[in-house]
Design a protein around this motif. Structure first.
Motif, PDB file in Angstrom:
ATOM      1  N   LYS A 168       0.846  -1.202   0.000  1.00 38.28           N
ATOM      2  CA  LYS A 168       0.000   0.000   0.000  1.00 38.28           C
ATOM      3  C   LYS A 168       0.880   1.250   0.000  1.00 38.28           C
ATOM      4  CE  LYS A 168      -3.527  -2.614   0.210  1.00 38.28           C
ATOM      5  NZ  LYS A 168      -4.456  -2.730  -0.941  1.00 38.28           N
ATOM      6  N   VAL A 169       0.365   2.310  -0.593  1.00 40.94           N
ATOM      7  CA  VAL A 169       1.158   3.538  -0.621  1.00 40.94           C
ATOM      8  C   VAL A 169       1.269   4.163   0.759  1.00 40.94           C
ATOM      9  CG1 VAL A 169       0.723   4.074  -3.020  1.00 40.94           C
ATOM     10  CG2 VAL A 169      -0.862   4.910  -1.276  1.00 40.94           C
ATOM     11  N   LEU A 170       0.298   3.840   1.602  1.00 37.79           N
ATOM     12  CA  LEU A 170       0.277   4.454   2.927  1.00 37.79           C
ATOM     13  C   LEU A 170      -0.527   3.587   3.885  1.00 37.79           C
ATOM     14  CD1 LEU A 170       0.465   6.852   4.982  1.00 37.79           C
ATOM     15  CD2 LEU A 170      -1.537   7.836   3.835  1.00 37.79           C
ATOM     16  N   VAL A 171       0.054   3.318   5.025  1.00 33.35           N
ATOM     17  CA  VAL A 171      -0.685   2.701   6.129  1.00 33.35           C
ATOM     18  C   VAL A 171      -0.674   3.724   7.268  1.00 33.35           C
ATOM     19  CG1 VAL A 171      -0.708   0.854   7.844  1.00 33.35           C
ATOM     20  CG2 VAL A 171      -0.127   0.328   5.462  1.00 33.35           C
ATOM     21  N   ILE A 172      -1.844   4.200   7.626  1.00 33.72           N
ATOM     22  CA  ILE A 172      -1.937   5.168   8.725  1.00 33.72           C
ATOM     23  C   ILE A 172      -2.147   4.381  10.015  1.00 33.72           C
ATOM     24  CG2 ILE A 172      -3.158   7.158   9.662  1.00 33.72           C
ATOM     25  CD1 ILE A 172      -4.077   7.868   6.852  1.00 33.72           C
ATOM     26  N   ASP A 173      -1.204   4.519  10.916  1.00 30.75           N
ATOM     27  CA  ASP A 173      -1.263   3.777  12.183  1.00 30.75           C
ATOM     28  C   ASP A 173      -1.839   4.692  13.257  1.00 30.75           C
ATOM     29  OD1 ASP A 173      -0.860   2.164  14.394  1.00 30.75           O
ATOM     30  OD2 ASP A 173       1.273   2.659  14.549  1.00 30.75           O
ATOM     31  N   VAL A 174      -3.088   4.429  13.584  1.00 31.54           N
ATOM     32  CA  VAL A 174      -3.779   5.229  14.603  1.00 31.54           C
ATOM     33  C   VAL A 174      -3.754   4.501  15.950  1.00 31.54           C
ATOM     34  CG1 VAL A 174      -5.926   6.503  15.097  1.00 31.54           C
ATOM     35  CG2 VAL A 174      -5.299   6.029  12.729  1.00 31.54           C
ATOM     36  N   SER A 175      -3.294   3.276  15.960  1.00 28.87           N
ATOM     37  CA  SER A 175      -3.409   2.410  17.141  1.00 28.87           C
ATOM     38  C   SER A 175      -2.384   2.771  18.213  1.00 28.87           C
ATOM     39  CB  SER A 175      -3.209   0.954  16.723  1.00 28.87           C
ATOM     40  OG  SER A 175      -4.079   0.630  15.652  1.00 28.87           O
ATOM     41  N   ASN A 176      -2.793   2.595  19.434  1.00 21.83           N
ATOM     42  CA  ASN A 176      -1.917   2.910  20.577  1.00 21.83           C
ATOM     43  C   ASN A 176      -1.797   1.717  21.516  1.00 21.83           C
ATOM     44  OD1 ASN A 176      -1.662   5.761  19.968  1.00 21.83           O
ATOM     45  ND2 ASN A 176      -3.787   5.957  20.665  1.00 21.83           N
ATOM     46  N   PRO A 177      -0.618   1.514  22.067  1.00 18.61           N
ATOM     47  CA  PRO A 177      -0.493   0.545  23.150  1.00 18.61           C
ATOM     48  C   PRO A 177      -0.936   1.189  24.469  1.00 18.61           C
ATOM     49  CG  PRO A 177       1.668   1.447  22.567  1.00 18.61           C
ATOM     50  CD  PRO A 177       0.667   2.135  21.706  1.00 18.61           C
ATOM     51  N   ILE A 186       2.649  -5.813  26.700  1.00 15.25           N
ATOM     52  CA  ILE A 186       2.788  -5.292  25.332  1.00 15.25           C
ATOM     53  C   ILE A 186       3.321  -3.854  25.369  1.00 15.25           C
ATOM     54  CG2 ILE A 186       0.408  -4.437  24.987  1.00 15.25           C
ATOM     55  CD1 ILE A 186       0.764  -5.669  22.103  1.00 15.25           C
ATOM     56  N   VAL A 187       2.932  -3.116  26.380  1.00 16.17           N
ATOM     57  CA  VAL A 187       3.457  -1.746  26.499  1.00 16.17           C
ATOM     58  C   VAL A 187       4.965  -1.795  26.715  1.00 16.17           C
ATOM     59  CG1 VAL A 187       3.395   0.357  27.888  1.00 16.17           C
ATOM     60  CG2 VAL A 187       1.261  -0.802  27.279  1.00 16.17           C
ATOM     61  N   LYS A 188       5.412  -2.738  27.531  1.00 17.68           N
ATOM     62  CA  LYS A 188       6.861  -2.882  27.752  1.00 17.68           C
ATOM     63  C   LYS A 188       7.550  -3.293  26.451  1.00 17.68           C
ATOM     64  CE  LYS A 188      10.427  -5.154  30.472  1.00 17.68           C
ATOM     65  NZ  LYS A 188      11.282  -5.256  29.301  1.00 17.68           N
ATOM     66  N   TRP A 189       6.958  -4.232  25.735  1.00 11.14           N
ATOM     67  CA  TRP A 189       7.558  -4.669  24.470  1.00 11.14           C
ATOM     68  C   TRP A 189       7.669  -3.490  23.495  1.00 11.14           C
ATOM     69  CZ3 TRP A 189       5.838  -4.661  19.384  1.00 11.14           C
ATOM     70  CH2 TRP A 189       6.665  -5.349  18.482  1.00 11.14           C
ATOM     71  N   VAL A 190       6.608  -2.689  23.424  1.00  9.63           N
ATOM     72  CA  VAL A 190       6.631  -1.519  22.526  1.00  9.63           C
ATOM     73  C   VAL A 190       7.747  -0.565  22.952  1.00  9.63           C
ATOM     74  CG1 VAL A 190       5.341   0.548  21.852  1.00  9.63           C
ATOM     75  CG2 VAL A 190       4.210  -1.691  21.850  1.00  9.63           C
ATOM     76  N   ASP A 191       7.843  -0.317  24.226  1.00 10.64           N
ATOM     77  CA  ASP A 191       8.918   0.566  24.723  1.00 10.64           C
ATOM     78  C   ASP A 191      10.288   0.013  24.342  1.00 10.64           C
ATOM     79  OD1 ASP A 191       7.085   2.294  25.778  1.00 10.64           O
ATOM     80  OD2 ASP A 191       7.285   1.577  27.850  1.00 10.64           O
ATOM     81  N   ASP A 192      10.427  -1.297  24.463  1.00 10.45           N
ATOM     82  CA  ASP A 192      11.720  -1.921  24.144  1.00 10.45           C
ATOM     83  C   ASP A 192      12.086  -1.765  22.663  1.00 10.45           C
ATOM     84  OD1 ASP A 192      11.984  -2.695  26.762  1.00 10.45           O
ATOM     85  OD2 ASP A 192      11.387  -4.787  26.426  1.00 10.45           O
ATOM     86  N   GLN A 193      11.080  -1.619  21.824  1.00 10.71           N
ATOM     87  CA  GLN A 193      11.345  -1.431  20.384  1.00 10.71           C
ATOM     88  C   GLN A 193      11.666   0.023  20.050  1.00 10.71           C
ATOM     89  OE1 GLN A 193      11.394  -4.494  19.062  1.00 10.71           O
ATOM     90  NE2 GLN A 193      10.593  -4.990  21.112  1.00 10.71           N
ATOM     91  N   GLY A 194      11.500   0.907  21.030  1.00 10.26           N
ATOM     92  CA  GLY A 194      11.739   2.333  20.760  1.00 10.26           C
ATOM     93  C   GLY A 194      10.460   3.122  20.627  1.00 10.26           C
ATOM     94  N   GLY A 195       9.335   2.510  20.981  1.00 12.02           N
ATOM     95  CA  GLY A 195       8.071   3.242  20.966  1.00 12.02           C
ATOM     96  C   GLY A 195       7.141   2.758  19.868  1.00 12.02           C
ATOM     97  N   ALA A 196       5.954   3.363  19.851  1.00  7.53           N
ATOM     98  CA  ALA A 196       4.868   2.833  19.019  1.00  7.53           C
ATOM     99  C   ALA A 196       5.170   2.879  17.529  1.00  7.53           C
ATOM    100  CB  ALA A 196       3.576   3.590  19.325  1.00  7.53           C
ATOM    101  N   GLY A 197       5.925   3.864  17.065  1.00 11.25           N
ATOM    102  CA  GLY A 197       6.213   3.933  15.632  1.00 11.25           C
ATOM    103  C   GLY A 197       7.100   2.785  15.176  1.00 11.25           C
ATOM    104  N   LEU A 198       8.213   2.606  15.861  1.00  7.50           N
ATOM    105  CA  LEU A 198       9.155   1.549  15.479  1.00  7.50           C
ATOM    106  C   LEU A 198       8.568   0.168  15.753  1.00  7.50           C
ATOM    107  CD1 LEU A 198      12.474   3.206  16.737  1.00  7.50           C
ATOM    108  CD2 LEU A 198      11.597   3.082  14.381  1.00  7.50           C
TER     109      LEU A 198
END
Ligand SMILES: NC(=O)c1ccc[n+]([C@@H]2O[C@H](COP(=O)([O-])OP(=O)(O)OC[C@H]3O[C@@H](n4cnc5c(N)ncnc54)[C@H](OP(=O)(O)O)[C@@H]3O)[C@@H](O)[C@H]2O)c1
Length: 293
Positions: A168-177, A186-198
């Motif tokens: 797809k040309v664009l995936v808009i990520d509106v989702s939040n942990p 899952i919040v810890k895992w997201v933090d470990d990746q560098g946050g919700a974007g990464l």
């Protein structure tokens, strides 16, 4: 000038002809219908120019790593993108409200649910540009896909549809942990990746992701769109210049002022509870971002 829809004619294997992996220099031939001001490689920080095409190309020349807080004068850029097809994975409170705004802006939108028959009421309100489908149908339908689900759902969505979403040309990520909904692990895992974007980029590998609308409450969206006076700014973060450009155009069309705050690594600030949460003008967002660095 070709419309966004013309630019997204399907190519081989359903891949849009659009600019995925397109060489940067070819963007010069690309019609831009946004004046989105993406400001700032090292020499351009917070320098605002009127010509969005020039500004965007300058930003590309500076490299995506140089993206910093910028703004787009949304009232000026709102030339319709002529009906680019948009899908929502997740048509609950936020996905439903955002999809409705894109329908009102003239785009065909497929709202998806694991139980699409439950979306009839929404379709009745929105008219013929709105349709409902399964998640698989929505992934197939949209040139642009919004992912608006509890963060815990992203892993399975990536497994099931990651390959298609990467085209797809664009995936808009509106989702939040959110810990109280998704759990602390899952919040810890997201933090470990560098946050919700990464983290989202790991779950949807190869997708042209832009985080947007993450902390604007669904109930506020209808009144905030095309607000009188200064527009409400939408901070966005992404690593793909063209995905950012399309996102900026679409956000302008529905009556908000997109502000690129940086690459996906900055997506960690696009969650509720950070200083960027809630409603701010573009100028306020730029100021807040300055203080985040
Ligand atoms: N609510 C807000 O104001 C707001 C604002 C900004 C961002 N967000 C974020 O947006 C996301 C959705 O929030 P919401 O308030 O809209 O939630 P919601 O009203 O509960 O809607 C959730 C949607 O996700 C879908 N979904 C759930 N699990 C799924 C799965 N495994 N596969 C596919 N679809 C699935 C549901 O579809 P089914 O019909 O199939 O169950 C439903 O349409 C969250 O990450 C939230 O943090 C919300």
């Amino acid at each position: 000038m070709p419309s966004t829809q013309q630019l997204t004619q399907p190519g081989g294997q359903g891949t849009p002809k659009f600019l995925v992996n397109r060489p940067f220099q070819s963007l010069r031939q690309m019609p831009l219908n946004t004046k989105s001001t993406v400001v700032g490689d090292l020499t351009m920080t917070n320098h605002r120019v009127e010509n969005g095409r020039r500004d965007f190309l300058l930003t590309i020349a500076g490299g995506i790593a140089g993206l910093a807080a910028g703004s787009s004068p949304g009232r000026v850029l709102a030339q319709p993108a002529s009906g680019i097809s948009i899908s929502t994975i997740g048509a609950g409170r936020e996905g439903g409200a955002l999809g409705a705004l894109f329908v009102k802006a003239g785009h065909p939108v497929m709202f998806s649910s694991r139980h699409p028959d439950t979306l009839k009421g929404l379709l009745d309100e929105l008219g013929p540009l709105a349709r409902a489908g399964t998640v698989a149908e929505a992934v197939e339908f949209g040139d642009v896909v919004m992912v608006v689900v509890p963060y815990t759902a992203l892993e399975q969505i990536g497994k099931d549809y990651g390959n298609a979403l990467a085209k797809k040309v664009l995936v808009i990520d509106v989702s939040n942990p959110i810990a109280r909904r998704d759990g602390a692990d899952i919040v810890k895992w997201v933090d470990d990746q560098g946050g919700a974007g990464l983290a989202t980029a790991k779950l949807l590998p190869g997708a042209h992701i832009v985080r947007a609308f993450n902390a604007i409450n669904y109930a506020k969206l209808p009144a905030d769109a095309h607000r009188q006076g200064e527009l409400v700014g939408v901070p966005i973060a992404g690593d793909d210049p063209h995905a950012i450009e399309i996102a900026s155009t679409l956000i302008g069309e529905i009556g908000f002022d997109p502000v690129v705050i940086g690459g996906l690594a900055m997506g960690k600030y696009l969650v509720p509870g950070t200083p960027l949460g809630g409603e701010h003008t573009a100028a306020e967002i730029r100021q807040i971002v300055t203080n985040l660095h």
